[in-house]
Design an enzyme around this catalytic site. Structure first.
Site, PDB file in Angstrom:
ATOM      1  N   ASP A   1       6.467 -16.762 -30.802  1.00  0.00           N
ATOM      2  CA  ASP A   1       7.939 -17.426 -30.336  1.00  0.00           C
ATOM      3  C   ASP A   1       8.939 -16.859 -31.345  1.00  0.00           C
ATOM      4  O   ASP A   1       8.876 -16.928 -32.486  1.00  0.00           O
ATOM      5  CB  ASP A   1       7.884 -19.168 -30.796  1.00  0.00           C
ATOM      6  CG  ASP A   1       9.379 -19.555 -30.527  1.00  0.00           C
ATOM      7  OD1 ASP A   1      10.373 -18.837 -30.395  1.00  0.00           O
ATOM      8  OD2 ASP A   1       9.559 -20.800 -31.119  1.00  0.00           O
TER       9      ASP A   1
ATOM     10  N   LYS B   1      18.879 -12.011 -33.768  1.00  0.00           N
ATOM     11  CA  LYS B   1      18.383 -12.247 -32.390  1.00  0.00           C
ATOM     12  C   LYS B   1      19.801 -12.442 -31.406  1.00  0.00           C
ATOM     13  O   LYS B   1      19.758 -12.119 -30.395  1.00  0.00           O
ATOM     14  CB  LYS B   1      17.710 -13.471 -31.961  1.00  0.00           C
ATOM     15  CG  LYS B   1      17.154 -13.691 -30.710  1.00  0.00           C
ATOM     16  CD  LYS B   1      16.110 -14.976 -30.491  1.00  0.00           C
ATOM     17  CE  LYS B   1      15.791 -15.407 -29.211  1.00  0.00           C
ATOM     18  NZ  LYS B   1      14.982 -16.249 -29.384  1.00  0.00           N
TER      19      LYS B   1
ATOM     20  N   GLU C   1      11.490 -19.186 -22.747  1.00  0.00           N
ATOM     21  CA  GLU C   1      11.338 -20.110 -23.709  1.00  0.00           C
ATOM     22  C   GLU C   1      10.970 -21.565 -23.148  1.00  0.00           C
ATOM     23  O   GLU C   1       9.961 -22.453 -23.354  1.00  0.00           O
ATOM     24  CB  GLU C   1      12.214 -20.239 -25.006  1.00  0.00           C
ATOM     25  CG  GLU C   1      12.181 -18.953 -25.590  1.00  0.00           C
ATOM     26  CD  GLU C   1      13.334 -18.708 -26.683  1.00  0.00           C
ATOM     27  OE1 GLU C   1      14.342 -19.868 -26.866  1.00  0.00           O
ATOM     28  OE2 GLU C   1      13.458 -17.681 -27.468  1.00  0.00           O
TER      29      GLU C   1
ATOM     30  N   ASP D   1      15.870 -27.566 -24.476  1.00  0.00           N
ATOM     31  CA  ASP D   1      15.517 -26.828 -25.642  1.00  0.00           C
ATOM     32  C   ASP D   1      16.949 -26.155 -26.461  1.00  0.00           C
ATOM     33  O   ASP D   1      17.513 -25.401 -25.716  1.00  0.00           O
ATOM     34  CB  ASP D   1      14.775 -25.343 -25.230  1.00  0.00           C
ATOM     35  CG  ASP D   1      14.590 -24.759 -26.473  1.00  0.00           C
ATOM     36  OD1 ASP D   1      15.059 -24.796 -27.741  1.00  0.00           O
ATOM     37  OD2 ASP D   1      13.765 -23.569 -26.165  1.00  0.00           O
TER      38      ASP D   1
HETATM   39  P1  ADP Z   1      15.220 -21.005 -32.630  1.00  0.00           P
HETATM   40  O1  ADP Z   1      14.488 -21.409 -31.720  1.00  0.00           O
HETATM   41  O2  ADP Z   1      16.739 -20.785 -32.136  1.00  0.00           O
HETATM   42  O3  ADP Z   1      14.787 -20.450 -33.946  1.00  0.00           O
HETATM   43  P2  ADP Z   1      14.671 -23.643 -33.669  1.00  0.00           P
HETATM   44  O4  ADP Z   1      14.123 -24.318 -32.333  1.00  0.00           O
HETATM   45  O5  ADP Z   1      13.651 -23.403 -34.798  1.00  0.00           O
HETATM   46  O6  ADP Z   1      15.640 -22.456 -33.409  1.00  0.00           O
HETATM   47  O7  ADP Z   1      15.814 -24.655 -34.266  1.00  0.00           O
HETATM   48  C1  ADP Z   1      16.377 -24.301 -35.407  1.00  0.00           C
HETATM   49  C2  ADP Z   1      17.821 -24.980 -35.569  1.00  0.00           C
HETATM   50  O8  ADP Z   1      17.458 -26.312 -35.430  1.00  0.00           O
HETATM   51  C3  ADP Z   1      18.636 -24.628 -36.436  1.00  0.00           C
HETATM   52  O9  ADP Z   1      19.920 -24.821 -36.210  1.00  0.00           O
HETATM   53  C4  ADP Z   1      18.536 -25.875 -37.375  1.00  0.00           C
HETATM   54  O10 ADP Z   1      19.835 -26.450 -37.967  1.00  0.00           O
HETATM   55  C5  ADP Z   1      18.068 -27.228 -36.395  1.00  0.00           C
HETATM   56  N1  ADP Z   1      17.584 -28.269 -37.118  1.00  0.00           N
HETATM   57  C6  ADP Z   1      16.274 -28.210 -37.578  1.00  0.00           C
HETATM   58  N2  ADP Z   1      15.932 -29.346 -38.317  1.00  0.00           N
HETATM   59  C7  ADP Z   1      16.958 -30.230 -38.273  1.00  0.00           C
HETATM   60  C8  ADP Z   1      17.482 -31.759 -38.466  1.00  0.00           C
HETATM   61  N3  ADP Z   1      16.613 -32.285 -38.992  1.00  0.00           N
HETATM   62  N4  ADP Z   1      18.616 -32.015 -38.118  1.00  0.00           N
HETATM   63  C9  ADP Z   1      19.657 -31.194 -37.522  1.00  0.00           C
HETATM   64  N5  ADP Z   1      19.167 -29.718 -37.095  1.00  0.00           N
HETATM   65  C10 ADP Z   1      18.099 -29.377 -37.453  1.00  0.00           C
HETATM   66 MG    MG Z   2      13.468 -21.670 -30.167  1.00  0.00          MG
END
Ligand code: ADP
Ligand code: MG
Length: 568
Positions: A6, A68, A145, A168
């Site tokens: 991922d 990205k 995804e 998602d």
């Molecule tokens: P990506 O797939 O784009 O890498 P993720 O699924 O890892 O993203 O999600 C990242 C996002 O989730 C970030 O913008 C982060 O701020 C948000 N995030 C993670 N934990 C929390 C939380 N506890 N509260 C609010 N937002 C969160």
């Molecule tokens: Mg993601």
């Protein structure tokens, strides 16, 4: 060995299918998530992951995150003196994940299934595939995804599942898919999304509220623009996460020795985020419409992506669907686990004998054409769809076009992705010219065939039956099509970059964190952090592994006490 990756905007993760199940692989620090951050140190070594992310606040000119979002463009960022495209940076992340997997498995990794947002266009997909090649990884499959998440959820307990919706919301993108499982077939019925909506946009809301209040004297304006953004968005990110748990939270930035801070309430944040929340609706409606599935027949709303942790998002979902969402899959792990399942499917693992996956193309693909109305007027630049969105893939469709003027010598196709009637509203993917024999208008027929493979990559074949001539185009923008020789050269350049040694990554990450803390705290705390860093560096110099491990634990404890446990 094939792994599943991922490659996220914020965090990446790597998994494998083994002994009949998908599992995630820890990185050098023992974490299952690796921040998608790259930093180039002063002595020219590359840091990837949490160490790099912690350097964002202290070395913004040498560090980059969220690249990205620029995937598929030729925009570069400069780290120190070296220029990198999003593709280059992604390849460094992939390389690091590959090394983690190899260290963990004790085997060479040859190939990978890499996930991409369903809404990634052809350029972005090709760039992702090239990033794999640059990292020495054969990309066996690009997997959407939400489809990956559906696969992880869909094969849980191997039961038939009524249609469910995967929601998602990550750091930079929003994807929705409607999926059904029967007879072991995981079938994506429709996908939709917004390529420019994620946690980062919500951070911008917090920053917009906090900035004028915390910095009435404009101290931040004295910093270089990149530092302002880096400091503010890191602060906003912490505030926003805190607001997932509390009614109010501080937003604090330390700049030029000043502590700038203000309190942001959940209510303020939610008002400011309303426009973003309303953008969640359209993709959901579109996926329902396209799949012909009614909202009442959805059995579950499966949440993935870190940003679905925000209460405001959960409430919006509950309102939209009239029920509470399902959190049965781990929002941060589901996609990498699904990629690992796909890797198992490609390896024809016997435990997955009866599992099949069918996916759809999430957007319409077609060409521009000219229509002639009843009065003989020409209307140029109109979109002629060839493969419509949500067609099951692989798919191949042909459409015929005719010449529009007498003695026309060639036909020029521009290839577009999108839903707009006028091609100017769609994304241009490439173009192709084919010579035709001169005849009266409309006498020459040109066959245009689009083939869309299981990775979401498009191929175009154009043929003129009259002459038997045909042209083939693997869609690539003229500007960014690298020749194999250029690709090889780029690969060598990237391979020549020194990568920070894996065994020292934990120390590097801890030092980066301590340095960030040093810069962001003041007074006694700062003084203490300075001393801890000196002490830790002295132990590192001693090269006694046990002593180093102990010192690492101690410094971690001290920093945790100061700023709370670090988050991923
Ligand atoms: P990506 O797939 O784009 O890498 P993720 O699924 O890892 O993203 O999600 C990242 C996002 O989730 C970030 O913008 C982060 O701020 C948000 N995030 C993670 N934990 C929390 C939380 N506890 N509260 C609010 N937002 C969160
Ligand atoms: Mg993601």
């Amino acid at each position: 060995m094939i792994i599943g990756i991922d490659l996220g905007t914020t965090n990446s993760a790597v998994g494998i299918w083994r002994d009949g199940k998908a599992e995630l692989i820890p990185n050098a620090q023992g974490d299952l998530l690796t921040p998608s951050a790259v930093s180039l140190t002063e002595d020219g070594t590359v840091l990837v992951g949490i160490a790099a992310r912690d350097r964002m606040a202290t070395h913004s000119g040498r560090t980059v995150t969220a690249f990205k979002r620029r995937m598929g463009t030729q925009q570069t960022v400069k780290l120190g003196k070296t220029e990198f495209t999003a593709e280059d940076l992604s390849s460094l992340v992939l390389r690091s994940l590959k090394a983690d997997a190899e260290a963990y498995l004790g085997e060479t990794v040859t190939g990978a299934v890499v996930t991409v947002p369903a809404y990634f266009n052809d350029k972005q997909r090709k760039a992702t595939r090239r990033a794999g090649e640059l990292a020495g990884l054969k990309i066996e499959r690009l997997l959407n995804e939400p489809t990956a998440a559906a696969l992880a959820y869909g094969i849980q307990d191997r039961e038939e599942k009524e249609p469910f919706l995967v929601f998602d919301l990550g750091g930079g993108t929003f994807d929705v898919s409607i999926v059904e499982v029967f007879d072991g077939i995981v079938e994506v019925r429709a996908s939709a999304g917004d390529n420019r909506l994620g946690g980062e946009d919500f951070n911008a809301c917090v920053a917009a509220i906090a900035r004028p209040r915390m910095d009435p004297d404009g101290i931040l304006y004295r910093l270089p623009a990149a530092d302002q953004t880096a400091l503010l968005s890191a602060a906003a990110e912490r505030t926003r996460r805190a607001l997932s748990e509390a009614d109010r939270a501080e937003c604090i930035v330390v700049a030029e020795g000043h502590r700038l801070g203000t309190e942001v309430t959940a209510a303020e944040f939610e008002t400011a985020a309303e426009p973003l929340i309303s953008r969640l609706r359209e993709p959901v409606l579109r996926s329902l419409r396209d799949s012909g599935i009614r909202v009442e027949t959805l059995s579950e709303i499966v949440l993935v992506g870190g940003a679905t942790r925000m209460p405001i998002v959960r409430r919006a979902i509950t309102r939209m669907f009239g029920r509470f969402p399902n959190t049965a899959v781990h929002p941060d792990h589901a996609i990498a686990l699904g990629a690992a399942v796909q890797a198992g499917l490609l390896a024809r693992d016997s435990a997955l004998d009866e599992v099949r996956l069918t996916d759809v193309c999430p957007f319409t693909l077609g060409v521009d054409h000219t229509e002639i109305d009843a009065r003989g007027n020409y209307h140029q630049g109109l979109f002629s769809p060839i493969i419509e969105r949500n067609t099951p893939i692989p798919a191949s469709r042909m459409k015929q076009y005719r010449t529009i003027s007498d003695n026309q010598r060639e036909v020029h196709f521009n290839i577009y992705q999108g839903e707009a009637r006028e091609v100017s509203g769609n994304v241009k993917l490439g173009s192709l010219r084919i010579p035709v024999p001169p005849r009266r208008a409309g006498e020459v027929v040109v066959d245009c065939r689009f083939s869309y493979d299981t990775s979401g990559l498009l191929e175009v074949d154009v043929a003129v039956p009259l002459t038997g001539e045909s042209h083939n185009l693997l869609i690539a923008d003229e500007a960014d099509a690298m020749t194999p020789a250029e690709l090889e050269k780029r690969r060598e350049t990237l391979a020549a970059l020194k990568i920070h040694p894996r065994e020292d990554q934990e120390n590097a990450a801890l030092l980066a964190r301590a340095t960030r803390c040093y810069e962001s705290f003041l007074g006694d705390a700062r003084h203490a952090i300075g001393q801890w860093i000196t002490a830790f560096e002295a132990v590192l110099d001693g090269q006694n592994l046990r002593a180093i491990a102990q010192a690492r634990e101690e410094l971690t404890r001290q920093l945790d006490a100061l700023e709370g446990e670090r988050f991923l």
